[in-house]
Scaffold this motif. Structure first.
Motif, PDB file in Angstrom:
ATOM      1  N   GLY A 158      38.571  39.082  32.861  1.00 51.57           N
ATOM      2  CA  GLY A 158      39.425  37.905  32.752  1.00 51.57           C
ATOM      3  C   GLY A 158      40.759  38.119  32.076  1.00 51.57           C
ATOM      4  N   GLU A 159      41.199  39.387  31.876  1.00 47.02           N
ATOM      5  CA  GLU A 159      42.523  39.595  31.286  1.00 47.02           C
ATOM      6  C   GLU A 159      43.623  38.994  32.142  1.00 47.02           C
ATOM      7  OE1 GLU A 159      40.300  41.942  31.604  1.00 47.02           O
ATOM      8  OE2 GLU A 159      40.121  43.165  29.786  1.00 47.02           O
ATOM      9  N   THR A 160      43.440  39.061  33.451  1.00 42.32           N
ATOM     10  CA  THR A 160      44.424  38.501  34.379  1.00 42.32           C
ATOM     11  C   THR A 160      43.957  37.134  34.851  1.00 42.32           C
ATOM     12  OG1 THR A 160      45.024  40.714  35.133  1.00 42.32           O
ATOM     13  CG2 THR A 160      45.629  38.869  36.551  1.00 42.32           C
ATOM     14  N   GLU A 161      44.778  36.114  34.639  1.00 39.52           N
ATOM     15  CA  GLU A 161      44.408  34.766  35.064  1.00 39.52           C
ATOM     16  C   GLU A 161      44.589  34.611  36.572  1.00 39.52           C
ATOM     17  OE1 GLU A 161      44.780  31.347  32.182  1.00 39.52           O
ATOM     18  OE2 GLU A 161      46.688  32.393  31.851  1.00 39.52           O
ATOM     19  N   GLY A 162      43.767  33.779  37.157  1.00 40.71           N
ATOM     20  CA  GLY A 162      43.823  33.544  38.595  1.00 40.71           C
ATOM     21  C   GLY A 162      42.643  34.179  39.287  1.00 40.71           C
ATOM     22  N   GLY A 163      42.604  34.026  40.584  1.00 44.41           N
ATOM     23  CA  GLY A 163      41.472  34.547  41.320  1.00 44.41           C
ATOM     24  C   GLY A 163      41.798  34.786  42.772  1.00 44.41           C
ATOM     25  N   GLY A 183      39.477  34.584  37.023  1.00 44.08           N
ATOM     26  CA  GLY A 183      39.604  34.818  35.599  1.00 44.08           C
ATOM     27  C   GLY A 183      40.535  33.788  34.981  1.00 44.08           C
ATOM     28  N   MET A 184      40.209  33.367  33.766  1.00 44.43           N
ATOM     29  CA  MET A 184      41.050  32.358  33.131  1.00 44.43           C
ATOM     30  C   MET A 184      40.924  32.439  31.616  1.00 44.43           C
ATOM     31  SD  MET A 184      38.815  28.853  33.718  1.00 44.43           S
ATOM     32  CE  MET A 184      40.017  27.879  32.822  1.00 44.43           C
ATOM     33  N   LYS A 185      41.962  31.962  30.926  1.00 46.43           N
ATOM     34  CA  LYS A 185      41.932  31.838  29.481  1.00 46.43           C
ATOM     35  C   LYS A 185      41.482  30.430  29.122  1.00 46.43           C
ATOM     36  CE  LYS A 185      45.492  35.283  28.420  1.00 46.43           C
ATOM     37  NZ  LYS A 185      46.812  35.522  27.781  1.00 46.43           N
TER      38      LYS A 185
END
Length: 810
Positions: A158-163, A183-185
């Motif tokens: 999840g370091e990179t947001e989006g999918g 992945g999301m924060k």
């Protein structure tokens, strides 16, 4: 390709090729602490998501064919590939000397358990960030049972947001697949990643039914804090895939120069022994009552796992903790190497002189076969044993804790590491068999065949020759309840001063093995075959006099301990910023696990070890190498030497193996990037021999079976912001089919081509072709020499299959 892992999106930080990623030159697998590859006395490689998508692997075994130094015989489908590294032997099946890991912990403690190898419980999808590999070296001391190397499948976190969502379909085969990841924060210190896939279809070979069905979902949550993080993760896999095993091939010429070709009406790269007319097995189940099981179960993997990973700084020490519990089970239902003969000879062999043949089912059920020589244009029948293995539990619980600290001493850095590894692995399985008679025909339409003797008595019952292994009466039907306990303290020191790094590590494994075995193979007058009215008609037919039974009232114990020391020492000299040389010597070992059950190595009376050195097989290795990296150019060259012991049981032939091997050679890996052009390549030269054999001295000095002199990979490609175009070439020179060094298998090169096109910013279209030129690539032949029939059982990679994928990023 037959099973496309959806393509990675260019520009995605989690999907860049290794050569462009900021951390791509850091070693983290099989070492004490991550460090630059040019400062590490190890041989390592990485495949990132984009690389894997361009390869378009059909399975985990197919994926590993693209790793330098790794020999992967990936012809069985999505599991039970034979895997080894740098000349270490594949005497029987699985990955004995190599450990497959998922996020730093083993998938299974032992990689070659009978028909349940670790790759059966792994899948590649959009949740996979990269695959890291260490060959030899400190793999011996930073993991148990991994002297040859470690292959680690690392998930996104999840370091990179989006999918992304990716939809794939086979263009010349039946399969539909959907992948996703996201992945999301959740906050500044909390992030989430979830991903998985689902697919269904007949698969890359014709079976006559949907042989592939299922998927997985993986999720992890990471909490970061000053000085570390903690991560919780889980996985649920429920996926059914076929087991292809061997196919018939005609062979002419000589043993030294054989010519292999297809038999009529059976394509060896697109067909299998599986059929819509053979979807059930009737036999005695685990409790010796009559059951009917489903052949379509194939390799059915079920995994439910939960784990925690944490890193924190305590008093100057960096502590890393990894824990996982995996509830693993499922099924293995597949054909074992069939006995293929001319139809007329088959009738006489099993039914006697004057025996006749007829169809047992299918469109021509009950019809006599009046021209056996012309049957299906090939005149062949296959007496095929089907194994029905119920994997009640392969559960394992694993914990690895280690602490590292760096000290400034004498102008250099001394890194010390201490840790403790504990694992418990269960093997709770039931194995049953049935032998059937089938016609040799492709397109998933092979029917069962009956034999009637000259007196008019049916020799078969609905195509069944025996409710057991016909060729091994009362043997190999087994029920096992085993627990393996492994504990291993380990430690290392590494001193880095200026251009020099010197390191050494130790590991002490001590294990216990306890359990109960049920089988006629345990001896002592135990009965493994009886007569039983299977169909309940009140009459015992000839086939019903051959019924396998498990002697549940006569258990045999299993109770022994073992221990061994592993060590590794190396030195690395960074001559210049772009160039380094290294050397290393290591000793590791692999515990023997279930491959020594029912052999003379164990007492069938009290379960003790009768042959002490059979408990584990040591491996000694030396390597010396050079590494260069500058401005888009990477070159690695390593010379290696290895000596290994192998105590084993050949599940195909049933013979005991007790050998020593020696191998040496050289390994090359490199890559170059200039503008839009890129090339990565690898090649391994190996000279290997059997140097001792306690069972068959005649093979001493011979080359181990399937061991080619050279294996190689190359991926040229053109890449722009809008498209990528290229191919993955993977090949091998010829090798011997068996250790007797008579019959040869030809070398081959397979080509996996890919085209990726981005019509708009977030949409990527990909066309992949696996084995583009439809090469018949043999990975194994069961015969030691050309048989009188001119027909052999061979293991063959899948033929050409193409798929189209559309991926949408968001």
């Amino acid at each position: 390709m037959a099973e496309t892992m959806p393509v990675a999106a260019p520009g995605d930080a989690d999907a860049q090729p290794a050569s462009s990623h900021k951390d791509a030159d850091t070693v983290t697998t099989g070492v004490a602490k991550g460090r630059d590859r040019l400062d590490s006395a190890t041989s390592t490689s990485s495949l990132r998501e984009a690389d894997i998508a361009k390869l378009a692997p059909q399975s985990i075994g197919e994926l590993m064919r693209d790793i330098p130094g790794v020999r992967s015989e990936a012809s069985n489908g999505e599991g039970n590939a034979n895997i080894s590294i740098r000349g270490l032997p594949i005497a029987t099946a699985g990955a004995k000397f190599v450990q497959l890991q998922e996020d730093g912990l083993p998938v299974l403690e032992f990689g070659d358990m009978a028909y349940t190898a670790a790759d059966m419980f792994l899948r590649a999808d959009l949740s996979l960030q990269q695959v890291d590999v260490i060959r030899g070296g400190s793999a011996s001391t930073f993991a148990s049972n991994s002297p040859g190397g470690i292959i680690n499948f690392i998930s996104k976190t999840g370091e990179t947001e989006g999918g992304a969502v990716a939809l794939s379909t086979g263009l010349d085969y039946d399969q539909y697949r959907a992948d996703f990841d996201y992945g999301m924060k959740l906050s500044d210190t909390l992030r989430l990643h979830v991903g998985g896939f689902y697919r269904q279809g007949e698969g890359p070979r014709r079976t006559g039914y949907d042989a592939q069905k299922g998927g997985q979902i993986k999720m992890n949550v990471t909490k970061t804090f000053d000085g570390g993080y903690i991560r919780l993760y889980g996985k649920y896999l429920d996926d059914r895939t076929p087991y292809y095993e061997t196919v018939p091939l005609r062979v002419t010429g000589t043993n030294g120069d054989p010519q292999y070709s297809a038999v009529a009406n059976f394509d060896p790269t697109r067909d299998s022994i599986l059929s819509r007319y053979n979807q059930s097995l009737t036999l005695l189940g685990p409790d010796n009552s009559v059951v009917t099981d489903d052949v379509r179960e194939g390799q059915h993997a079920i995994v439910k796992s939960l784990g925690v990973e944490a890193q924190l700084n305590v008093g100057g020490w960096t502590v890393m903790e990894k824990f996982r519990f995996a509830d693993i089970g499922g099924r293995f239902v597949g054909s074992l190497a069939p006995v293929i003969m001319p139809a007329a000879a088959t009738a006489a062999t099993y039914g006697g002189v004057g025996a006749t043949l007829s169809y047992a089912n299918g469109p021509q059920a009950g019809t006599a076969i009046t021209n056996p020589a012309g049957l299906n244009g090939n005149g062949l029948l296959a007496a095929t044993t089907f194994q029905d293995r119920r994997i009640d539990s392969l559960a394992n619980v694993t914990n690895d804790i280690r602490a590292s600290r760096t000290w400034n001493i004498g102008g250099g850095e001394l890194t010390t590491t201490a840790g403790f590894y504990a694992s418990r692995q269960s093997i709770d399985t039931n194995v049953m068999f049935t032998t059937k008679l089938l016609e040799v025909r492709g397109d998933g339409r092979a029917a069962l065949v009956n034999i009637t003797n000259a007196a008019g008595q049916p020799v078969t019952l609905d195509g069944v020759l025996s409710y057991d292994i016909y060729f091994a009466p009362g043997r190999a039907r087994r029920r096992t309840y085993i627990d393996y306990g492994i504990n291993a303290p380990f430690g290392s020191v590494n001193y880095h001063i200026g251009k020099v790094a010197i390191g050494a590590s130790l590991r002490y494994d001590f294990g216990s093995v306890n359990g109960t075995l049920f089988s006629a193979d345990a001896g002592g007058g135990r009965v493994g075959r009886v007569s039983r009215d299977i169909n309940g008609d009140g009459v015992i037919s000839i086939a019903e006099t051959r019924v396998g039974i498990t002697p549940l009232s006569a258990p045999a114990p299993l109770d022994y301990d073992y221990r061994y020391l592993s060590y590794s020492a190396g030195v690395n000299y960074r001559i210049a910023d772009a160039f380094a040389v290294f050397g290393r010597y290591s000793r590791g070992a692999r515990a023997s696990a279930d491959r020594i059950l029912f052999t003379p190595s164990l007492s069938q009376i009290d379960g003790s070890l009768l042959v002490p050195n059979a408990a584990y097989d040591p491996v000694r290795q030396a390597e010396i190498g050079a590494k260069f990296r500058r401005s888009g150019l990477t070159l690695n060259l390593t010379g290696f030497w290895a000596k290994a012991q192998d105590t084993n049981l050949d599940t195909g032939g049933g013979g005991v193996i007790s050998r020593q091997y020696r191998a040496y050679g050289a390994e090359f890996e490199g890559g170059i990037r200039r503008g839009i052009f890129g090339l990565t390549a690898g090649a391994t030269y190996t000279k290997a021999n059997i140097v001792a054999d306690g069972v068959n001295a005649a093979v001493i000095g011979n080359v181990p079976r399937h061991q080619a002199s050279v294996i190689f990979q190359a991926t040229p490609q053109l890449t722009t912001d809008r498209f990528s175009l290229g191919a993955v070439f993977i090949g091998t020179t010829g090798s011997y089919a068996q250790d007797t060094n008579l019959l040869k298998m030809p070398g081959y090169v397979t080509t996996n081509a890919f085209v990726q096109f981005r019509p708009m910013q977030r949409l990527l279209l990909s066309l992949n072709a696996n084995n583009l030129f439809d090469v018949t690539a043999l990975t194994g032949v069961d015969s030691a020499a050309i048989p009188a029939s001119g027909v052999v059982n061979a293991r063959v990679l899948n033929g050409r299959t193409t798929a189209l994928t559309a991926r949408l990023d968001f």
